[in-house]
Design a protein around this motif. Structure first.
Motif, PDB file in Angstrom:
ATOM      1  N   ARG A 148      -3.618   5.110   8.507  1.00 13.76           N
ATOM      2  CA  ARG A 148      -4.437   6.251   8.944  1.00 13.76           C
ATOM      3  C   ARG A 148      -3.868   7.551   9.039  1.00 13.76           C
ATOM      4  O   ARG A 148      -5.215   8.565   8.864  1.00 13.76           O
ATOM      5  N   GLY A 203      -2.282   8.460   5.139  1.00 12.57           N
ATOM      6  CA  GLY A 203      -2.897   7.800   3.437  1.00 12.57           C
ATOM      7  C   GLY A 203      -1.898   6.919   3.079  1.00 12.57           C
ATOM      8  O   GLY A 203      -0.918   6.873   3.775  1.00 12.57           O
ATOM      9  N   LEU A 204      -2.422   6.258   1.736  1.00 21.25           N
ATOM     10  CA  LEU A 204      -1.378   5.429   1.060  1.00 21.25           C
ATOM     11  C   LEU A 204      -0.238   5.865   0.481  1.00 21.25           C
ATOM     12  O   LEU A 204      -0.208   6.698   0.333  1.00 21.25           O
TER      13      LEU A 204
END
Length: 264
Positions: free
Chosen positions: A133, A136-137
């Motif tokens: 969160r 990011g990924l």
């Protein structure tokens, strides 16, 4: 009394955890396992698929290496502060007034202990969810999750290794007039370093497996590919990816075993 207590605890645990071994041999369960096994065989060994999975495999290694490096950088100083024999009691502090030991040494010791307990009490899976969160990924949240969670574990074990060192060499050096730094460098670290290195390498092995699990929350590596293949019901790809993960873990285990043999 101990036997009765253990029996009652086991009975309550079986009931609360809803353990029912009959479900393992239930017809529906066996049918699902059979369908899963049939879908996994033969594994997908096509050149195209293996080529695509090379990058996630290397990513898994990189996540484990960087995560372990951050864990060492985080756990080592906190582990030293959380070592009672270095912070506020023991041969290094026997000449200091008791009030000064509690005021200057015990407070950093207590803060370090609280931080290490906080870091390791939250599973790396939950850390990964929070870091996904935040940043990011991708592999970076996996690195941060392993670094923070394993930093708490490493720091705790480092402190226990340092506290378990034989005090007689330290007392001899101290009596001979060695400084605190000299006692640590020539009396404490030579005793503790083999165990410190061995446990760090063990945690690196665990980081390989953890990086695969963290992929299920979008933290990259082979775990993310396994999760995607499971969603698409491509069980032949899952078997190939699990085999690749097994090879990675076995290789890291062999490398770390060779290093431990030389060190210890």
């Amino acid at each position: 009394m101990l036997a009765v207590t253990l029996t009652v605890t086991l009975a309550l645990s079986l009931r609360t955890a809803q353990v029912d071994l009959r479900l393992l041999v239930d017809g529906d369960a066996l049918g699902n396992v059979a369908r899963f096994a049939r879908g996994m065989w033969p594994p997908n060994l096509s050149r195209e698929f293996l080529g695509l999975m090379l990058r996630p495999a290397l990513e898994t290694i990189h996540i484990s290496v960087m995560g372990t490096a951050i864990a060492v950088l985080l756990g080592a100083p906190l582990g030293v502060l959380a070592t009672a024999t270095l912070s506020w009691r023991g041969v290094l502090h026997e000449r200091a007034p008791r009030a000064g030991r509690w005021a200057l040494g015990f407070l950093p010791y207590a803060v370090a202990r609280v931080l290490l307990s906080t870091f390791r009490s939250i599973p790396e899976y939950v850390w990964a969810l929070m870091f996904v969160r935040a940043v990011g990924l991708g592999p970076f949240p996996g690195v941060l999750a392993i670094g923070v969670a394993y930093g708490g574990m490493l720091g705790k074990v480092y402190s226990e290794i340092l506290e378990a060192a034989n005090p007689r060499p330290l007392e001899t050096l101290h009596a001979a007039g060695a400084s605190r730094l000299g006692v640590v460098l020539y009396g404490l670290l030579p005793q503790a370093m083999p165990n410190v290195i061995a446990y760090t390498l063990y945690r690196w092995e665990c980081a390989i497996r953890a990086s695969a699990i963290l992929g299920f929350v979008g933290a990259g590596g082979l775990g993310q590919q396994i999760e995607l293949s499971m969603r698409m019901f491509q069980f032949d790809e899952v078997l190939t990816l699990l085999t690749m993960l097994f090879v990675l873990v076995a290789t890291v285990d062999w490398v770390s075993g060779r290093i431990r043999a030389r060190v210890i």
